[in-house]
Design a protein around this motif. Sequence first.
Motif, mmCIF file in Angstrom:
data_model
loop_
_atom_site.group_PDB
_atom_site.id
_atom_site.type_symbol
_atom_site.label_atom_id
_atom_site.label_comp_id
_atom_site.label_asym_id
_atom_site.label_seq_id
_atom_site.Cartn_x
_atom_site.Cartn_y
_atom_site.Cartn_z
ATOM 1 N N ALA A 53 0.824 -1.207 0.000
ATOM 2 C CA ALA A 53 0.000 0.000 0.000
ATOM 3 C C ALA A 53 0.859 1.259 0.000
ATOM 4 N N LEU A 54 2.065 1.147 0.540
ATOM 5 C CA LEU A 54 2.995 2.278 0.523
ATOM 6 C C LEU A 54 3.746 2.383 -0.798
ATOM 7 N N GLY A 55 3.609 1.361 -1.645
ATOM 8 C CA GLY A 55 4.368 1.348 -2.886
ATOM 9 C C GLY A 55 5.785 0.855 -2.678
ATOM 10 N N THR A 65 18.753 -0.161 3.059
ATOM 11 C CA THR A 65 20.148 -0.168 2.620
ATOM 12 C C THR A 65 20.924 -1.212 3.409
ATOM 13 N N LEU A 66 21.647 -2.067 2.695
ATOM 14 C CA LEU A 66 22.452 -3.116 3.314
ATOM 15 C C LEU A 66 23.929 -2.779 3.194
ATOM 16 N N PHE A 94 14.070 -2.423 9.293
ATOM 17 C CA PHE A 94 12.930 -2.293 8.387
ATOM 18 C C PHE A 94 11.808 -1.487 9.033
ATOM 19 N N MET A 95 11.575 -1.687 10.320
ATOM 20 C CA MET A 95 10.532 -0.926 11.004
ATOM 21 C C MET A 95 10.787 0.574 10.890
ATOM 22 N N LEU A 96 12.028 0.992 11.114
ATOM 23 C CA LEU A 96 12.360 2.408 11.016
ATOM 24 C C LEU A 96 12.195 2.914 9.584
ATOM 25 N N ALA A 97 12.602 2.079 8.603
ATOM 26 C CA ALA A 97 12.457 2.472 7.197
ATOM 27 C C ALA A 97 10.983 2.615 6.820
ATOM 28 N N MET A 98 10.155 1.741 7.342
ATOM 29 C CA MET A 98 8.726 1.786 7.032
ATOM 30 C C MET A 98 8.070 3.022 7.665
ATOM 31 N N LEU A 99 8.419 3.313 8.907
ATOM 32 C CA LEU A 99 7.888 4.504 9.563
ATOM 33 C C LEU A 99 8.333 5.766 8.831
ATOM 34 N N SER A 100 9.578 5.768 8.361
ATOM 35 C CA SER A 100 10.075 6.922 7.594
ATOM 36 C C SER A 100 9.305 7.090 6.295
ATOM 37 N N GLU A 101 8.968 5.962 5.649
ATOM 38 C CA GLU A 101 8.203 6.017 4.407
ATOM 39 C C GLU A 101 6.804 6.587 4.648
ATOM 40 N N VAL A 122 6.456 11.665 16.635
ATOM 41 C CA VAL A 122 7.601 10.750 16.801
ATOM 42 C C VAL A 122 8.392 10.696 15.496
ATOM 43 N N ASP A 123 9.646 11.055 15.556
ATOM 44 C CA ASP A 123 10.501 11.059 14.367
ATOM 45 C C ASP A 123 11.264 9.736 14.305
ATOM 46 N N PRO A 124 11.061 8.948 13.230
ATOM 47 C CA PRO A 124 11.778 7.661 13.122
ATOM 48 C C PRO A 124 13.287 7.808 13.216
ATOM 49 N N SER A 125 13.809 8.962 12.796
ATOM 50 C CA SER A 125 15.265 9.140 12.811
ATOM 51 C C SER A 125 15.817 9.247 14.230
ATOM 52 N N THR A 126 14.965 9.551 15.203
ATOM 53 C CA THR A 126 15.420 9.650 16.582
ATOM 54 C C THR A 126 14.930 8.471 17.427
ATOM 55 N N MET A 127 14.253 7.519 16.801
ATOM 56 C CA MET A 127 13.721 6.376 17.534
ATOM 57 C C MET A 127 14.856 5.430 17.917
#
Length: 378
Positions: A197-199, A204-205, A255-262, A308-313
């Motif tokens: 749904a987010l596309g 990044t690995l 992945f959780m942080l990447a998804m929240l950022s998206e 809540v900012d994912p970058s500071t989580m």
Amino acid sequence: MTSDATAPATTTPEPAPEQAPTRSRASRIRRGLAWTAAVVVLGSAGAGWWVYSHLEGNIDSVDLDRAIGADNRPPKVAEKAQNVLVLGSDSRAGANGELDHGNVSGARSDTAMLVHIPEGRSRATAVSIPRDTLITRPECKDQDGKTVPEANRVMFNSVYSVAGPACVVKTVEQLSGIRVDHFVEVDFAGFKGLVDALGGVTVTLDQPMTGAKGGLKLDAGTHRLNGTDALKFVRTRYGYGDGSDLGRIGLQQQFMLAMLSEIKKQDALGNPARLYKLADAGTKSLTTDSDLASLSALADFAQSMKGVDPSTMETIMLPVAYDKVDPNRVVIAQEQASQLWEALRTDRKVPASAKDSPAKGGSGTRSKSPAPSPTPSA
């Protein structure tokens, strides 16, 4: 003169016959417009009601106080903080069976994170609980109301399959002394649907993912993952890092942080069309506590989390050590874990000493992990 006098009588039209049809047409047009407007309004309301009922009907719920017993739960210490237990179920039922196969019956808590949101809700801390952790399962009522006795040295992820999500909440509360305000459970199909749904979601690995044992194969670098590949990504174990379950936790947190950022990047909560897609995908496979089991409650809670900012989580793994009896299992490192739970319970910053796990995984350094046990859940 006679002809001139009678001409008006024969040539002047009667006003009524000419004007009456005009008034009739105007009236019909007005009535038609009114009916059209009514149909549009009622149709929109009907569609809105259908959407609301459809989405709300997707949500399953559990009354935690009733299932656990209000008197059996720890008190709330930091009143304005929130603690949310997020569970990922590995059920193969229904659509889930098409997404991941394996010799697994029932369902287990494939992923478990206790997310602490402090007062102010501008940051958050997520604590992942390794699923192979040996714990004491408290006495619980299962989903049929039957008593499940206390058991020692059982794997954390087995609690879900034996006694259901309420017992997982009770187990976490007894381990931590923290009152769980809400719980949210999503299964394979729901996770895949949210990502699609987010596309897609970008990760990044820093090293290749080899695709061992049917896992995802990716080169080092940045990748946009669809729902199917995202599910493989968070479930990869043997093909990345040290091949341990503790290492997999690092991928799940990433992945959780990447998804929240998206979600934040797309302003998904402020875009009605995108929000509907997310809600439809997410609620299809969603179970929550009864206080969150409505669209309005979920929307209010999501809105309150926008700061809540994912970058500071902060993401932390519950400190564990390898079990001395079974090196394929881990046990809670009580000294560090006690510091961690106390900080979250009292809404204080987690000290560095509470983050040092004797058995490290993910991006941390650790010795080569023991050979995987043949029995853990897939």
